[in-house]
Design a protein around this motif. Structure first.
Motif, PDB file in Angstrom:
ATOM      1  N   HIS A 186       0.726  -1.117   0.059  1.00 35.85           N
ATOM      2  CA  HIS A 186       0.072  -0.027  -0.104  1.00 35.85           C
ATOM      3  C   HIS A 186       0.851   1.190   0.133  1.00 35.85           C
ATOM      4  O   HIS A 186       0.112   2.542  -0.070  1.00 35.85           O
ATOM      5  N   MET A 187       2.106   1.237   0.115  1.00 32.48           N
ATOM      6  CA  MET A 187       2.964   2.443  -0.081  1.00 32.48           C
ATOM      7  C   MET A 187       3.943   2.538  -1.205  1.00 32.48           C
ATOM      8  O   MET A 187       3.910   1.577  -1.635  1.00 32.48           O
ATOM      9  N   PRO A 188       4.409   3.604  -1.404  1.00 29.20           N
ATOM     10  CA  PRO A 188       5.099   3.781  -2.590  1.00 29.20           C
ATOM     11  C   PRO A 188       6.579   2.933  -2.527  1.00 29.20           C
ATOM     12  O   PRO A 188       7.263   2.777  -1.437  1.00 29.20           O
ATOM     13  N   TYR A 189       6.671   1.843  -3.425  1.00 32.06           N
ATOM     14  CA  TYR A 189       7.751   0.992  -3.177  1.00 32.06           C
ATOM     15  C   TYR A 189       9.124   1.642  -3.108  1.00 32.06           C
ATOM     16  O   TYR A 189       9.874   1.249  -2.393  1.00 32.06           O
ATOM     17  N   LYS A 190       9.558   2.611  -3.913  1.00 31.12           N
ATOM     18  CA  LYS A 190      10.777   3.366  -3.810  1.00 31.12           C
ATOM     19  C   LYS A 190      11.103   3.610  -2.532  1.00 31.12           C
ATOM     20  O   LYS A 190      12.097   3.366  -1.854  1.00 31.12           O
ATOM     21  N   ASN A 191      10.132   4.291  -1.851  1.00 28.22           N
ATOM     22  CA  ASN A 191      10.421   4.739  -0.350  1.00 28.22           C
ATOM     23  C   ASN A 191      10.648   3.730   0.735  1.00 28.22           C
ATOM     24  O   ASN A 191      11.284   3.568   1.330  1.00 28.22           O
ATOM     25  N   GLN A 192       9.675   2.540   0.449  1.00 25.73           N
ATOM     26  CA  GLN A 192       9.963   1.278   1.162  1.00 25.73           C
ATOM     27  C   GLN A 192      11.315   0.532   1.211  1.00 25.73           C
ATOM     28  O   GLN A 192      11.756   0.031   2.061  1.00 25.73           O
ATOM     29  N   VAL A 193      11.685   0.555  -0.144  1.00 25.77           N
ATOM     30  CA  VAL A 193      12.890  -0.246  -0.397  1.00 25.77           C
ATOM     31  C   VAL A 193      14.112   0.635   0.263  1.00 25.77           C
ATOM     32  O   VAL A 193      15.015   0.122   0.924  1.00 25.77           O
TER      33      VAL A 193
END
Length: 146
Positions: free
Chosen positions: A99-106
């Motif tokens: 549910h969150m932006p992938y780039k930020n989470q990575v």
């Protein structure tokens, strides 16, 4: 009273760390007897995927600023763009419908893992390993019963 040994583990975009540190110590560690060691795993420029952080890091590398202004910090400063595409591809392959932006989470979860890897690479053992975002500015005062 025995001192509680704390590893305060910062990771992520460096914004706020220098300004927030004294406040964070007051809120979290003013009640009790603590021996605190400080760790930072971050991009050398202090940036993330956000243009504002990247711009600030290109003018004055924020990771290096922490190392210079807070010499008691144990810093592992890296170029987080190295290997990022591979980490993003793996995240996309393994995690579905997040549910969150992938780039930020990575960036976030990789740096959380890396700060703990960095702390555990040292021989010193702690009673508490406390991971903190660099931009955390908590309210009130807390008293922990460790």
């Amino acid at each position: 009273m025995k001192k509680i040994k704390v590893a305060l583990c910062y990771s992520g975009a460096v914004r706020g760390l220098i300004n927030n540190l004294e406040h964070l110590k007051k809120v979290l560690f003013s009640k009790g007897n603590y021996e605190i060691d400080y760790y930072l795993y971050a991009d050398i420029n202090g940036g993330t995927v956000h243009k504002k952080d990247i711009a600030a890091g290109s003018v004055e590398p924020q990771g290096l600023k922490v190392k210079r202004e807070l010499p008691f910090f144990n810093c592992q400063l890296v170029d987080e763009s190295e290997g990022f595409d591979e980490r993003l591809e793996k995240f996309n392959r393994l995690i579905k419908n997040y549910h969150m932006p992938y780039k930020n989470q990575v960036h976030q979860w990789y740096s959380v893992k890396k700060v703990f890897d960095f702390v555990f690479s040292h021989e010193k053992k702690y009673d508490v390993y406390f991971r903190v975002r660099c931009d955390l500015f908590p309210a009130g005062e807390m008293e922990f019963d460790w």
